[in-house]
Design a protein around this motif. Structure first.
Motif, short mmCIF file in Angstrom:
data_model
loop_
_atom_site.label_atom_id
_atom_site.label_comp_id
_atom_site.label_asym_id
_atom_site.label_seq_id
_atom_site.Cartn_x
_atom_site.Cartn_y
_atom_site.Cartn_z
N GLY A 254 -48.83 113.98 48.64
CA GLY A 254 -49.81 112.92 48.45
C GLY A 254 -50.83 113.31 47.40
N ALA A 255 -50.55 112.93 46.14
CA ALA A 255 -51.44 113.29 45.04
C ALA A 255 -52.77 112.55 45.15
CB ALA A 255 -50.76 112.98 43.70
N THR A 256 -53.85 113.22 44.80
CA THR A 256 -55.18 112.62 44.89
C THR A 256 -55.59 111.90 43.61
OG1 THR A 256 -56.06 114.81 44.37
CG2 THR A 256 -56.06 114.15 46.67
N LEU A 257 -54.92 112.20 42.49
CA LEU A 257 -55.09 111.42 41.26
C LEU A 257 -56.55 111.27 40.80
CD1 LEU A 257 -52.47 108.62 42.03
CD2 LEU A 257 -52.15 110.67 40.64
N ALA B 105 -57.59 115.83 60.60
CA ALA B 105 -57.93 114.55 59.97
C ALA B 105 -56.95 114.26 58.85
CB ALA B 105 -59.36 114.56 59.44
N LEU B 106 -56.79 112.98 58.57
CA LEU B 106 -55.97 112.51 57.45
C LEU B 106 -56.88 111.63 56.61
CD1 LEU B 106 -52.93 112.52 56.47
CD2 LEU B 106 -52.72 110.31 57.65
N VAL B 107 -57.16 112.06 55.37
CA VAL B 107 -58.08 111.34 54.49
C VAL B 107 -57.38 111.16 53.15
CG1 VAL B 107 -60.41 111.26 53.53
CG2 VAL B 107 -60.00 112.52 55.65
N GLU C 254 -63.51 123.89 42.64
CA GLU C 254 -62.06 123.73 42.52
C GLU C 254 -61.55 122.56 43.35
OE1 GLU C 254 -63.14 127.27 40.74
OE2 GLU C 254 -63.56 126.73 42.82
N CYS C 255 -62.32 122.18 44.38
CA CYS C 255 -61.90 121.07 45.24
C CYS C 255 -61.93 119.73 44.52
CB CYS C 255 -62.81 120.99 46.47
SG CYS C 255 -62.63 122.37 47.62
N PHE C 256 -62.60 119.68 43.36
CA PHE C 256 -62.72 118.42 42.64
C PHE C 256 -61.58 118.19 41.64
CE2 PHE C 256 -67.49 119.46 43.07
CZ PHE C 256 -67.47 119.11 44.41
N GLY D 176 -48.20 114.06 40.91
CA GLY D 176 -46.84 114.21 41.43
C GLY D 176 -46.79 114.29 42.94
N TYR D 177 -46.13 115.33 43.45
CA TYR D 177 -46.03 115.50 44.90
C TYR D 177 -47.38 115.82 45.55
CZ TYR D 177 -40.96 115.88 44.16
OH TYR D 177 -39.66 115.64 43.82
N GLY D 178 -48.26 116.46 44.79
CA GLY D 178 -49.55 116.83 45.37
C GLY D 178 -49.50 118.07 46.23
N TYR D 179 -48.50 118.91 46.04
CA TYR D 179 -48.42 120.14 46.82
C TYR D 179 -49.66 121.02 46.59
CZ TYR D 179 -43.43 119.31 47.81
OH TYR D 179 -42.24 118.79 48.23
N ASN D 180 -50.11 121.67 47.65
CA ASN D 180 -51.19 122.67 47.57
C ASN D 180 -52.46 122.12 46.91
OD1 ASN D 180 -49.42 124.72 48.62
ND2 ASN D 180 -48.46 124.81 46.59
N ASP D 181 -52.81 120.89 47.25
CA ASP D 181 -54.05 120.29 46.73
C ASP D 181 -55.21 120.80 47.58
OD1 ASP D 181 -56.24 118.61 46.16
OD2 ASP D 181 -54.91 116.98 45.56
N ILE D 182 -55.91 121.78 47.07
CA ILE D 182 -56.98 122.41 47.85
C ILE D 182 -58.11 121.43 48.15
CG2 ILE D 182 -58.13 123.33 45.78
CD1 ILE D 182 -59.06 125.69 47.43
N GLY D 183 -58.38 120.52 47.21
CA GLY D 183 -59.44 119.55 47.43
C GLY D 183 -59.11 118.59 48.55
N ARG D 184 -57.89 118.09 48.54
CA ARG D 184 -57.45 117.16 49.59
C ARG D 184 -57.46 117.84 50.96
NH1 ARG D 184 -51.46 116.55 48.98
NH2 ARG D 184 -51.59 118.52 50.14
#
Length: 427
Positions: free
Chosen positions: A275-278, A89-91, A58-60, A65-73
């Protein structure tokens, strides 16, 4: 002639160049074995961090959009914090390059009236405009942040008494550049950096120590954060991206420093929540997984280059036998033609744009023309086989990268081939 020898010949490597390289390679087998041992340790460290953070399929998934609750990020940032033994960390793909990551770490944790002190001498060229050493719009100097530096001693070690004298009431952050940049000084070891951090903290424990970790990740078994660095900063299109990350940068450090950086990257009040990971999550994870072995390949290429060119009488930093603390190899030719020929050879060995001839140009952020050889899958990726250098005295070229040892070896042989064809070296 073996099939491998025939393949080198088909790629333009003469018998004389091939045999010269083979003799050097044979003498490096024990050194290469030690590099593999470090890579194995770091590979296990990465795997353990991924397992401890429960990385899942699921992390992939891709965030938009906003990128809320992006488990992968969010999980990836936990993984980085585990690997670097930091609080947070900030990645992010929104961090465009290593210079951006460093500028973000600096600007977010410094305020008007603060002073930034570099204790490893002049920083990398592109940071000069970030700081305001060379005037530029939006520099720290424009926001009232002052700058001072303490040069390294002649032997490349820290000037501890100079550091003590330079720290004052306005000093807020200490910057340490691990790698050499466009200089021919030694790269700083993690142990050296650790000694400097302990010294600085003994003077004032509240000082923030930021380490520019570019080109150094996974070269040793430890990182500067293991010795108390408040922030370690780098680019994902260098070591930790493993050649797969298409963009991005990281900052790993204390929770306070990372929170400040997140608010600066996005917006006050939003921070890390957006911060969307796109679609880049899988590449970030898989690149990190591959990074230790990729770095090992690049290190072998750097050591191979050092031994090749040292035997031909050129000054190289590090030399052929020194311990390694980053993947960059400097070779000083003394004339611009040597730098250009070397880069032409590296470009000719590339899987992408091998037919292109690199030329010096006025690259943004530098104070002289710069030549770059980089036939890479990711534009500007310096964990891939690449070389560059400013066209100014002492006319040194900086070689780095190689996703595989075979490609790094070919690149060095092609550089040597080009130099021999232009009568700049004689075997």
């Amino acid at each position: 002639m073996t099939p491998t020898e025939a393949m080198y010949e088909s790629l333009g490597i003469s018998r004389k160049v091939y045999e010269f390289g083979s003799k050097v390679e044979e003498e490096l087998k024990e050194r290469f074995a030690r590099i593999d041992e470090v890579a194995e340790y770091n590979q296990l460290k990465v795997i353990k961090a991924m397992q401890d953070c429960r990385v899942s399929a699921e992390c992939f998934q891709s965030g938009t959009g906003y990128g809320y609750n992006d488990i992968g990020r969010d999980t990836l940032e936990e993984v980085y914090a585990k690997i670097f033994h930091t609080e947070a960390a900030l990645v992010r793909p929104q961090i465009t390059c290593g210079t951006h990551a460093l500028a973000l770490a600096l600007a977010s944790n410094l305020r008007p009236g603060d002073e930034l002190l570099s204790v490893s001498g002049k920083p990398y060229d592109t940071l000069e405009e970030v700081i305001g050493i060379r005037p530029s719009k939006g520099s720290l100097a424009e926001y009232g942040v002052t700058y001072a530096q303490v040069d390294l001693l002649a032997d490349g070690s820290f000037d501890f008494e100079g550091i003590r004298a330079a720290i004052n009431d306005r000093t807020k952050m200490i910057e340490i550049q691990r790698s050499k940049g466009y200089q021919t000084r030694p790269t700083l070891s993690v142990a050296q950096i650790g000694e400097a951090i302990a010294f600085i903290k003994s003077i004032r424990s509240d000082l923030i120590v930021m380490v520019d970790n570019c080109y150094g990740e996974f070269v040793e078994c430890e990182e500067p954060s293991d010795y108390g660095a408040d922030m370690v900063v780098g680019s994902l299109i260098k070591n930790p991206g493993g050649g797969l990350a298409p963009v991005g940068g990281y900052i790993a450090g204390t929770a306070e420093c990372i929170e400040q950086a997140a608010y600066r990257l996005t917006s006050p009040g939003l921070g890390k929540e957006v911060g969307a990971t796109l679609g880049v999550n899988k590449d970030f994870y898989q690149g990190l997984f591959l990074a230790p072995t990729v770095v090992a390949s690049a290190l072998k290429g750097a050591i191979f280059a050092a031994n090749i060119y040292e035997r031909l009488g050129f000054a190289v930093v590090p030399n052929g036998t020194e311990s390694r603390h980053d993947i960059i190899q400097a070779v000083t030719f003394g004339v611009p033609e040597g730098v250009i020929a070397f880069c032409e050879g590296i470009q000719a060995a590339a899987p992408v744009d091998s037919y292109v001839t690199p030329e010096p140009w006025a690259m943004p952020g530098y104070d002289s023309d710069v030549i770059m050889a980089a036939g890479a899958f990711v534009q500007g990726s310096s964990i891939e086989l690449s070389a560059d250098g400013p066209i100014k005295p002492p006319y040194a070229v900086y070689f780095q990268g190689g996703l595989t040892w075979g490609h790094a070896k070919l690149g060095i042989l092609k550089s040597l081939q080009r130099l021999t064809e232009k009568n700049l070296v004689t075997l």
